[in-house]
Design a protein around this motif. Sequence first.
Motif, PDB file in Angstrom:
ATOM      1  N   ARG A  30       0.829  -1.211   0.000  1.00 28.94           N
ATOM      2  CA  ARG A  30       0.000   0.000   0.000  1.00 28.94           C
ATOM      3  C   ARG A  30       0.857   1.252   0.000  1.00 28.94           C
ATOM      4  N   ASP A 171      -6.644  -0.850  -0.303  1.00 32.18           N
ATOM      5  CA  ASP A 171      -6.105   0.485  -0.561  1.00 32.18           C
ATOM      6  C   ASP A 171      -4.888   0.422  -1.472  1.00 32.18           C
ATOM      7  N   ARG A 174      -6.283   0.316  -4.843  1.00 30.98           N
ATOM      8  CA  ARG A 174      -6.819   1.643  -5.198  1.00 30.98           C
ATOM      9  C   ARG A 174      -5.723   2.556  -5.716  1.00 30.98           C
ATOM     10  N   THR A 394       1.070   7.634   4.344  1.00 33.14           N
ATOM     11  CA  THR A 394       0.056   6.809   5.010  1.00 33.14           C
ATOM     12  C   THR A 394      -0.332   7.325   6.387  1.00 33.14           C
ATOM     13  N   LEU A 399      -8.066   4.494   5.791  1.00 29.92           N
ATOM     14  CA  LEU A 399      -8.268   3.189   5.176  1.00 29.92           C
ATOM     15  C   LEU A 399      -9.703   3.043   4.670  1.00 29.92           C
ATOM     16  N   PRO A 400      -9.939   2.173   3.686  1.00 29.06           N
ATOM     17  CA  PRO A 400     -11.272   2.028   3.097  1.00 29.06           C
ATOM     18  C   PRO A 400     -12.354   1.801   4.147  1.00 29.06           C
TER      19      PRO A 400
END
Length: 510
Positions: A30, A171, A174, A394, A399-400
């Motif tokens: 990520r 993520d 994404r 980050t 987060l989703p």
Amino acid sequence: MATASPPRGEPDAYDLLVVGGGINGTGIARDAAGRGLSVLLAERGDLAGFTSSSSTKLIHGGLRYLEYYEFRLVREALAERERLLRLAPHVIWPLRFVLPHDEGLRPAWLLRLGLFLYDHLARLRTLPGSESVNLRRSPVGRPLQDRLTKGFLYSDCWVEDSRLVVLNAMDATRHGAEVLTRTGVVSARREGDLWVAHLRDERTGGERTVRARAVVNAAGPWVSKTLGGTLGVNSRAAVRLIKGSHIVVPKLFEGDQAYILQQPDKRIIFAIPYEHDFTLIGTTDVPYEGEPGPVTISPEETDYLCSCINRSFATKIGPADVVWSYSGVRPLYDDAAANASAVTRDYVLDVEDAGGRLPVLSVFGGKITTYRRLAEHALEKLAPYFPHLKPAWTGEGILPGGDMKDADFDTFLADLRRRRPFLPEELARRLARAYGTRVDDLLGSATSLADLGEAFDGGLTAAEVDYLRRNEWAVTAEDILWRRSKLGLRTGQESAARLEAYLARRAEAA
């Protein structure tokens, strides 16, 4: 030290190949994808299939680490506790812990000092601080034996560990990463300017060859085997394997508080409210030399955990009370020159390269609380090989499903129940906890439970199963019942068989 770029526009060429789909692998994938690297993550089983779904499920600073003077690690973990609570408020939430003072073990003044440090090592703290408690007068003392008369309260957090792994993988995709589950890395070797890796689909046997500028070895308990075997890299780094086991029993006490119990062998054991009707107890700490997974609890470990509870709780338990157990193997960096206590508490990132190029970074140890910082440190070590790497991000990357106003889960849940009044209270809470703001993607236009399709035990519906297949790499009933959820605790054999049959039909139709 920068390495040659993979051919632009050609398929199967990446900046980074990540081996392993646990919390460290998905966290690094990520982070790297969000910094502009092309990333492929390969996991030979399911995401969080082994160690990362076998934790005590806490986001915590590690109170007991203070005994080993691990102040930096505790400070980092406490900072991450606050950050992750903000970035994933649906799968992480505060938990109040009761620490009884047990005569003959650690003195009360030492516990008070440790909690004072614990409170103040956190630079920013939104959780309540520690306080003394009279266990004979407070409701939190009622489940305990009469001999325990005083104690302390302090705060940490709970986490749905395997869901946190999946959210990081989601993520990562994404941001452009490719995530492959049920895909093993058979071998990888440095050839010319790139790593050349051979992958195999564990379901079909299909093979694929990919190339990468760098490799991350986040294979967990298999980290040494992957380094020396799969990657063919000679390294002095070695791994020490420790097995930790947990048991689940019917609920031992009322209330939302958890308990941290001192033991005569200097260890501590947690007793934590679990899935409303149960108590989670763990963990053991046993040297392990066999194949890392899957592993199971031994009778001796079960007896040990039961005896730990029976030392402090008024209600006695035995092996017959265990409704479920799980075990995992933690990979620790084994450095003969290091203090054993330090080895078991921190992570090590080991980088091997070939003359300043084609690096492989191996991850030893780590705890779920500090996975995000571990990923940042990994990218720092890889930065010399990628001069155009974007900055760290980050720390503010929600987060989703976590994009709730003010990270306020209760307000979000109330709004969900208002908008979807057909959802029973417990189902609405479970779905909100699991999926956060993505719950509407799952529910779609449904205005009744019947609109969600075939029903399985525990409130699981075809709509949720399809969502998990479509978005979260769920393939088997076990993926859904024990990692994407814990509905296995409430699912009978007939319902599990119907779920497996449903999944088979959907796979055939795909």
